[in-house]
Enzyme design. Structure first.
Site, PDB file in Angstrom:
ATOM      1  N   LYS A 165       0.672  -1.102  -0.050  1.00 31.86           N
ATOM      2  CA  LYS A 165      -0.108  -0.072   0.170  1.00 31.86           C
ATOM      3  C   LYS A 165       0.903   1.262   0.225  1.00 31.86           C
ATOM      4  O   LYS A 165       1.565   1.353   0.953  1.00 31.86           O
ATOM      5  CB  LYS A 165      -0.744  -0.223   1.204  1.00 31.86           C
ATOM      6  CG  LYS A 165      -2.142   0.746   1.273  1.00 31.86           C
ATOM      7  CD  LYS A 165      -3.131   0.437   2.446  1.00 31.86           C
ATOM      8  CE  LYS A 165      -4.288   1.265   2.415  1.00 31.86           C
ATOM      9  NZ  LYS A 165      -4.896   1.205   3.636  1.00 31.86           N
TER      10      LYS A 165
HETATM   11  C1  E4P Z   1      -8.111   1.753   3.852  1.00 34.45           C
HETATM   12  O1  E4P Z   1      -7.411   1.208   3.126  1.00 34.45           O
HETATM   13  C2  E4P Z   1      -8.311   2.997   4.459  1.00 34.45           C
HETATM   14  O2  E4P Z   1      -6.877   3.128   5.115  1.00 34.45           O
HETATM   15  C3  E4P Z   1      -9.073   3.233   5.498  1.00 34.45           C
HETATM   16  O3  E4P Z   1     -10.411   2.536   5.162  1.00 34.45           O
HETATM   17  C4  E4P Z   1      -9.484   4.592   5.913  1.00 34.45           C
HETATM   18  O4  E4P Z   1     -10.481   4.724   6.899  1.00 34.45           O
HETATM   19  P1  E4P Z   1     -10.689   6.096   7.735  1.00 34.45           P
HETATM   20  O5  E4P Z   1     -10.959   7.194   6.949  1.00 34.45           O
HETATM   21  O6  E4P Z   1     -11.985   5.677   8.504  1.00 34.45           O
HETATM   22  O7  E4P Z   1      -9.490   6.156   8.420  1.00 34.45           O
END
Ligand code: E4P
Length: 211
Positions: free
Chosen positions: A83
């Site tokens: 990622k």
């Molecule tokens: C997933 O890949 C993201 O990092 C995550 O869904 C972010 O979520 P948030 O906006 O609730 O922190």
């Protein structure tokens, strides 16, 4: 739409793994920090619980450093997806990792131009953040719809992970917009099974079965 779990909590992943419908896991530095553990230890456990793409986020750094960290994370297990944050260095790292056959997930995507950069760089996945877009008064679902249209227009193989999902409406909107995947927090996944008419219907059947 494939369902991923958006957490670094091993107990929640263990429970969700038994449902048979969770096909992958996404983590991020905030989720790892919340567990008070380090990324490598958490990832090594997650790969034993879910046999599907597991996103592990690199530290934002130079292209070379992100590629090196990505290569080292990818060596841990065949299901690891690297990622990478949406920066120009991140895009360059995605391009290099993609050429090395390493899967990537470009995170913090909030616009069609950003999605285009990631798709052209060869990202395996992109993660547009629905909840955070809604938080600033824009429409998270419109972002997903526009990115899906762009991907269809040009036949990109990049899959869209609807991320930053906060509630059942987001799940429904992501599905109707045609997102390939939604990555969903444990509590929202649990609530997906609920409907007042299901509860009422079950009670009626239970009462009838007693008679
Ligand atoms: C997933 O890949 C993201 O990092 C995550 O869904 C972010 O979520 P948030 O906006 O609730 O922190």
């Amino acid at each position: 739409m494939k369902l991923f779990i958006d957490t670094a909590n091993i107990e929640h992943i263990r429970i969700a793994s038994k449902w048979g419908c969770i096909k992958g896991v996404t983590t991020n530095p905030s989720l790892i920090a919340k567990e008070g553990r380090n990324l490598l230890d958490v990832i090594k456990e997650i790969v034993t619980l879910i046999d599907g793409p597991i996103s592990a986020e690199v530290q934002e750094a130079s292209v070379e450093a992100m590629v090196a960290e990505g290569q080292s994370l990818a060596k841990l297990h065949k299901n690891i997806v690297i990622k990478i944050p949406m920066t120009m260095d991140g895009i360059a790292a995605v391009s290099q990792l993609s050429k090395l056959g390493i899967k990537t997930n470009v995170t913090l995507v909030f616009s069609v131009p950003q999605a285009l950069l990631a798709c052209e760089a060869g990202a395996t996945y992109i993660s547009p953040f629905m909840g955070r877009v809604d938080d600033m008064g824009d429409s998270g679902v419109e972002l997903i719809e526009k990115i899906m249209t762009t991907i269809t227009n040009y036949g990109y193989e990049t899959e869209v992970i609807a991320a930053s999902i906060r509630n059942l409406a987001h799940v429904e909107q992501a599905a109707l917009a045609g997102a390939d995947i939604a990555t969903i927090p444990f509590a929202v996944l649990q609530s997906m099974v609920n409907h007042p008419l299901t509860a009422a219907g079950l009670q009626i059947f239970r009462d009838a079965a007693k008679k």
